[in-house]
Design a protein around this motif. Structure first.
Motif, PDB file in Angstrom:
ATOM      1  N   TRP A 120       0.833  -1.208   0.000  1.00 50.66           N
ATOM      2  CA  TRP A 120       0.000   0.000   0.000  1.00 50.66           C
ATOM      3  C   TRP A 120       0.865   1.255   0.000  1.00 50.66           C
ATOM      4  CZ3 TRP A 120      -4.474   1.960  -1.065  1.00 50.66           C
ATOM      5  CH2 TRP A 120      -4.883   3.164  -0.497  1.00 50.66           C
ATOM      6  N   GLU A 121       1.964   1.232   0.730  1.00 49.84           N
ATOM      7  CA  GLU A 121       2.836   2.395   0.853  1.00 49.84           C
ATOM      8  C   GLU A 121       3.280   2.945  -0.511  1.00 49.84           C
ATOM      9  OE1 GLU A 121       6.861   3.605   3.322  1.00 49.84           O
ATOM     10  OE2 GLU A 121       6.557   1.502   2.798  1.00 49.84           O
ATOM     11  N   ASP A 122       3.535   2.069  -1.474  1.00 50.76           N
ATOM     12  CA  ASP A 122       4.096   2.487  -2.758  1.00 50.76           C
ATOM     13  C   ASP A 122       3.150   2.350  -3.952  1.00 50.76           C
ATOM     14  OD1 ASP A 122       6.662   3.120  -1.664  1.00 50.76           O
ATOM     15  OD2 ASP A 122       7.050   0.965  -1.534  1.00 50.76           O
ATOM     16  N   ARG A 149       2.539  -9.779   2.456  1.00 49.12           N
ATOM     17  CA  ARG A 149       2.981  -8.902   3.551  1.00 49.12           C
ATOM     18  C   ARG A 149       2.323  -7.541   3.421  1.00 49.12           C
ATOM     19  NH1 ARG A 149       7.089  -5.170   2.527  1.00 49.12           N
ATOM     20  NH2 ARG A 149       7.769  -5.257   0.376  1.00 49.12           N
ATOM     21  N   GLY A 150       2.045  -6.933   4.560  1.00 49.34           N
ATOM     22  CA  GLY A 150       1.335  -5.662   4.573  1.00 49.34           C
ATOM     23  C   GLY A 150       2.207  -4.459   4.295  1.00 49.34           C
ATOM     24  N   GLY A 151       3.440  -4.527   4.684  1.00 53.30           N
ATOM     25  CA  GLY A 151       4.332  -3.383   4.476  1.00 53.30           C
ATOM     26  C   GLY A 151       4.282  -2.411   5.641  1.00 53.30           C
ATOM     27  N   ASN A 152       4.943  -1.300   5.479  1.00 57.17           N
ATOM     28  CA  ASN A 152       5.017  -0.280   6.526  1.00 57.17           C
ATOM     29  C   ASN A 152       3.669   0.402   6.718  1.00 57.17           C
ATOM     30  OD1 ASN A 152       7.845  -0.628   6.833  1.00 57.17           O
ATOM     31  ND2 ASN A 152       8.189   0.675   5.054  1.00 57.17           N
ATOM     32  N   ASN A 153       3.411   0.828   7.935  1.00 51.35           N
ATOM     33  CA  ASN A 153       2.230   1.658   8.181  1.00 51.35           C
ATOM     34  C   ASN A 153       2.442   2.995   7.481  1.00 51.35           C
ATOM     35  OD1 ASN A 153       1.284  -0.422   9.731  1.00 51.35           O
ATOM     36  ND2 ASN A 153       1.642   0.586  11.684  1.00 51.35           N
TER      37      ASN A 153
END
Length: 164
Positions: free
Chosen positions: A58-60, A100-104
Motif C-alpha cells: 500500500w505504501e508504494d 505482507r502488509g508493508g510499513n504503516n
C-alpha cells in the motif's frame, strides 16, 4: 452531531456520466467525539491498485497516490481538505493469501483493511454495496469483469473532523 450509521454529504465528485460533480454521500462507520470514520456510500471510481502486476505494498502503490493527491484535490475544497485528518493506516499482513502488509502509512484517504471491512460489514454483499449502481451510472462492465480486467473499484474512506 454525526452518529454512527448516519449518512452525510461531504465533497463533490463526478459520479454519473459526464463531468458534473455530484455531492458525495458518506456512511459514518465510527464516531469518537468530533471525529468520524467515513466510507463513501457508493463506489466512486475505478482505478488499478498499481500500474503493473508486481509485489507492491500500500505504501508504494498507485491507488494510494491517486487517492491522497488527485482524488483529494478533485473531490474537496481547500476548506474541506483541512477537515480531513491525517490518519495512521495500519498495513497488516494478509494471512489468507500470504501477502505482507508493508510499513504503516499516514493517509487522509485510504481503503479499509480486511479486518476493518469484516468489523464494519457483516458480509461480502454489504462490503460491495454501491458497486453495481456506480457501474450502471458509469456504463461499466459487471464487477467480476472489471476486477478480472485489472480494474480495482474502490470506495474511499477517511476520517473527518465535524462540528457540533
Amino acid at each position: 452531531m454525526i452518529k454512527r450509521g448516519d449518512y452525510v454529504k461531504f465533497g463533490r465528485y463526478p459520479q454519473n456520466r459526464g463531468a458534473v460533480k455530484d455531492p458525495i454521500e458518506w456512511l459514518a462507520l465510527e464516531v469518537n467525539g468530533y471525529e468520524a470514520l467515513l466510507i463513501s456510500r457508493f463506489s466512486l471510481d475505478s482505478r488499478p491498485y498499481h500500474h503493473e502486476h508486481t509485489d507492491i505494498t500500500w505504501e508504494d502503490c498507485d491507488l494510494r497516490k491517486w487517492l491522497n493527491h488527485d482524488f483529494l484535490k478533485t473531490a474537496f475544497s481547500d476548506e474541506e481538505r483541512q477537515r480531513i485528518r491525517l490518519s495512521e493506516t495500519v498495513n497488516d499482513h494478509n494471512p489468507k493469501y500470504g501477502v505482507r502488509g508493508g510499513n504503516n502509512t499516514r493517509d487522509r484517504v485510504f481503503c479499509l483493511s480486511i479486518a476493518e471491512a469484516e468489523r464494519y460489514f457483516k458480509n461480502g454483499r454489504e462490503r460491495s454495496a454501491g458497486l453495481l449502481l456506480w457501474q450502471k451510472r458509469k456504463g461499466q462492465l459487471p464487477a467480476m469483469k472489471v476486477i478480472a480486467g485489472g480494474g480495482c473499484v474502490r470506495r474511499a474512506v477517511m476520517r473527518e473532523m465535524h462540528r457540533a
